[in-house]
Write a protein that holds these residues in place. Structure first.
Motif, short mmCIF file in Angstrom:
data_model
loop_
_atom_site.label_atom_id
_atom_site.label_comp_id
_atom_site.label_asym_id
_atom_site.label_seq_id
_atom_site.Cartn_x
_atom_site.Cartn_y
_atom_site.Cartn_z
N LEU A 191 -12.52 44.52 6.34
CA LEU A 191 -12.30 43.08 6.44
C LEU A 191 -11.69 42.73 7.80
N SER A 192 -12.19 41.65 8.40
CA SER A 192 -11.57 41.09 9.60
C SER A 192 -11.07 39.69 9.27
N VAL A 193 -10.03 39.24 9.98
CA VAL A 193 -9.39 37.96 9.68
C VAL A 193 -9.36 37.11 10.94
N ASP A 194 -9.83 35.88 10.80
CA ASP A 194 -9.78 34.89 11.89
C ASP A 194 -8.81 33.79 11.46
N ILE A 195 -7.63 33.76 12.06
CA ILE A 195 -6.60 32.78 11.69
C ILE A 195 -6.59 31.66 12.73
N GLN A 196 -6.87 30.45 12.26
CA GLN A 196 -6.83 29.27 13.10
C GLN A 196 -5.61 28.44 12.71
N VAL A 197 -4.99 27.80 13.69
CA VAL A 197 -3.73 27.11 13.41
C VAL A 197 -3.80 25.64 13.79
N GLY A 198 -3.00 24.86 13.09
CA GLY A 198 -2.89 23.43 13.33
C GLY A 198 -1.80 22.87 12.44
N ALA A 199 -1.14 21.82 12.89
CA ALA A 199 0.01 21.31 12.17
C ALA A 199 -0.36 20.71 10.82
N GLN A 200 -1.54 20.10 10.72
CA GLN A 200 -1.90 19.37 9.52
C GLN A 200 -3.23 19.86 8.96
N PHE A 201 -3.39 19.68 7.64
CA PHE A 201 -4.59 20.15 6.96
C PHE A 201 -5.82 19.37 7.41
N SER A 202 -6.88 20.11 7.70
CA SER A 202 -8.16 19.51 8.04
C SER A 202 -9.24 20.24 7.26
N ASP A 203 -10.02 19.51 6.48
CA ASP A 203 -11.04 20.12 5.63
C ASP A 203 -12.20 20.61 6.49
N GLN A 204 -12.26 21.93 6.67
CA GLN A 204 -13.32 22.53 7.48
C GLN A 204 -14.15 23.52 6.66
N PHE A 205 -14.13 23.37 5.34
CA PHE A 205 -14.82 24.33 4.48
C PHE A 205 -16.34 24.28 4.68
N ASP A 206 -16.86 23.13 5.01
CA ASP A 206 -18.30 23.03 5.26
C ASP A 206 -18.71 23.71 6.56
N GLN A 207 -17.71 24.05 7.41
CA GLN A 207 -17.99 24.77 8.65
C GLN A 207 -17.67 26.26 8.53
N GLY A 208 -17.48 26.74 7.30
CA GLY A 208 -17.29 28.17 7.09
C GLY A 208 -15.87 28.61 6.84
N LEU A 209 -14.92 27.67 6.74
CA LEU A 209 -13.54 28.03 6.44
C LEU A 209 -13.45 28.59 5.02
N ASP A 210 -12.66 29.65 4.83
CA ASP A 210 -12.48 30.25 3.52
C ASP A 210 -11.21 29.77 2.82
N ILE A 211 -10.10 29.72 3.57
CA ILE A 211 -8.80 29.40 2.99
C ILE A 211 -8.03 28.50 3.96
N ALA A 212 -7.29 27.54 3.40
CA ALA A 212 -6.32 26.78 4.18
C ALA A 212 -4.97 26.92 3.49
N ILE A 213 -3.91 27.03 4.28
CA ILE A 213 -2.55 27.12 3.74
C ILE A 213 -1.73 26.04 4.41
N HIS A 214 -1.29 25.06 3.61
CA HIS A 214 -0.54 23.93 4.17
C HIS A 214 0.49 23.45 3.17
N SER A 215 1.45 22.69 3.66
CA SER A 215 2.54 22.20 2.83
C SER A 215 2.51 20.68 2.77
N GLY A 216 3.26 20.14 1.81
CA GLY A 216 3.40 18.70 1.69
C GLY A 216 2.35 18.07 0.81
N VAL A 217 2.19 16.77 0.96
CA VAL A 217 1.23 16.00 0.17
C VAL A 217 -0.15 16.14 0.80
N LEU A 218 -1.10 16.61 0.02
CA LEU A 218 -2.45 16.80 0.53
C LEU A 218 -3.30 15.57 0.24
N PRO A 219 -4.30 15.28 1.07
CA PRO A 219 -5.19 14.15 0.80
C PRO A 219 -6.03 14.43 -0.45
#
Length: 301
Positions: free
Chosen positions: A121-149
């Motif tokens: 397994l290889s892991v590609d970790i992308q970072v950003g302060a706020q959640f952005s739905d990128q699952f249609d672009q191949g994202l597998d998992i997002a980890i974020h805190s707070g109130v989600l849209p």
């Protein structure tokens, strides 16, 4: 018409030499096997067997078809064996999006152990302060805190973290420790440079919720820069406990105004696109992460 069932009936008859033995091997009746072979011959417009009183003999066309039929059946068996391995095989690339501070302070410490456990397994970790739905672009998992849209995605709570106002002992020695929330207005404070509830410095004073309108001396788009300023003794910050928990435990930062109900707890979510047929790479990462966070390693209470 089930072409594959016809092919299997033909293979059984060719292997066993008669319909009765093929029927027993396939768990069917001899007449059912015979009908399937007859339908196959009709579809191919070729006689595959010479039918004797007790035995079957392959015709020239039948012998030629047997070679192709065995190849097809072997290919199907190989495909099934690969599919059976899918639930347990962990390989490929896992794409994760999370907050920079969470990646640095809560994932990086155990990531080498995880990669050693799953070498395929290889892991590609992308970072950003706020959640952005990128699952249609191949994202597998997002980890974020707070109130989600609002979303159709699956959000699984994996922990929670308080927001803590703090400063370094050096700063407090030079400028004093604020004893009341309003005294923050007389101190050097730093906050995030984007619109967020993270910039709301809230308290409970005499039973009432109060927000102190802190005017930051400088703002930043990245939490680690705020942490660096606080550690240098430059001023007061408000940061997530998962980010600065180890600093507080080590005495590098000191929590402030805790008696004023400043106890904002924020959930931390793992987000993925679908609950059904979760891929092995997502499942093992989720389980590994939950194991590491089970004790809330950042908890300073």
């Amino acid at each position: 018409m089930d072409n594959y069932s016809q092919l299997l009936a033909f293979l059984g008859a060719a292997e066993h030499g008669n319909f009765s033995a093929a029927a027993r091997a396939c768990g069917m009746t001899p007449s059912a096997i015979s009908k399937l072979v007859s339908r196959l011959e009709d579809r191919l417009q070729a006689r595959l067997f010479q039918r004797g009183t007790r035995n079957l003999t392959l015709t020239e066309e039948g012998a030629a078809y047997l070679v192709s039929a065995r190849a097809v059946n072997n290919a199907m068996a190989e495909a099934d064996s690969l599919a059976e391995a899918f639930p347990t095989r962990v390989s490929g690339a896992l794409r994760v999006h999370t907050m920079t501070t969470f990646a640095k302070h809560q994932i990086i410490p155990w990531l080498p152990e995880f990669l050693a456990a799953y070498p395929g397994l290889s892991v590609d970790i992308q970072v950003g302060a706020q959640f952005s739905d990128q699952f249609d672009q191949g994202l597998d998992i997002a980890i974020h805190s707070g109130v989600l849209p609002d979303s159709t995605r699956i959000a699984r709570k994996i922990g929670q973290s308080r927001w803590i106002i703090c400063a370094a002992p050096e700063y407090l020695a030079r400028h004093g420790t604020p004893e009341h929330p309003v005294q923050l207005l007389d101190h050097t404070c730093f906050s995030f440079g984007f619109s967020s509830v993270w910039n709301t410095w809230g308290f409970v004073v005499e039973g009432h919720a109060v927000t102190v309108p802190v005017v930051p001396k400088a703002t930043f788009g990245q939490g680690d820069l705020l942490r660096d300023l606080a550690l240098s003794g430059a001023g007061i910050v408000r940061l997530a406990e998962f980010h600065i928990g180890r600093d507080i435990q080590a005495g590098r930062l000191v929590p402030l105004l805790q008696s004023y109900g400043q106890n904002d707890v924020e959930p931390i979510y793992m987000i993925y696109s679908n609950r059904k047929h979760l891929s092995p790479r997502i499942r093992v990462f989720r389980d590994f992460l939950e194991q590491k966070l089970a004790s809330s390693p950042w908890d300073t209470r």
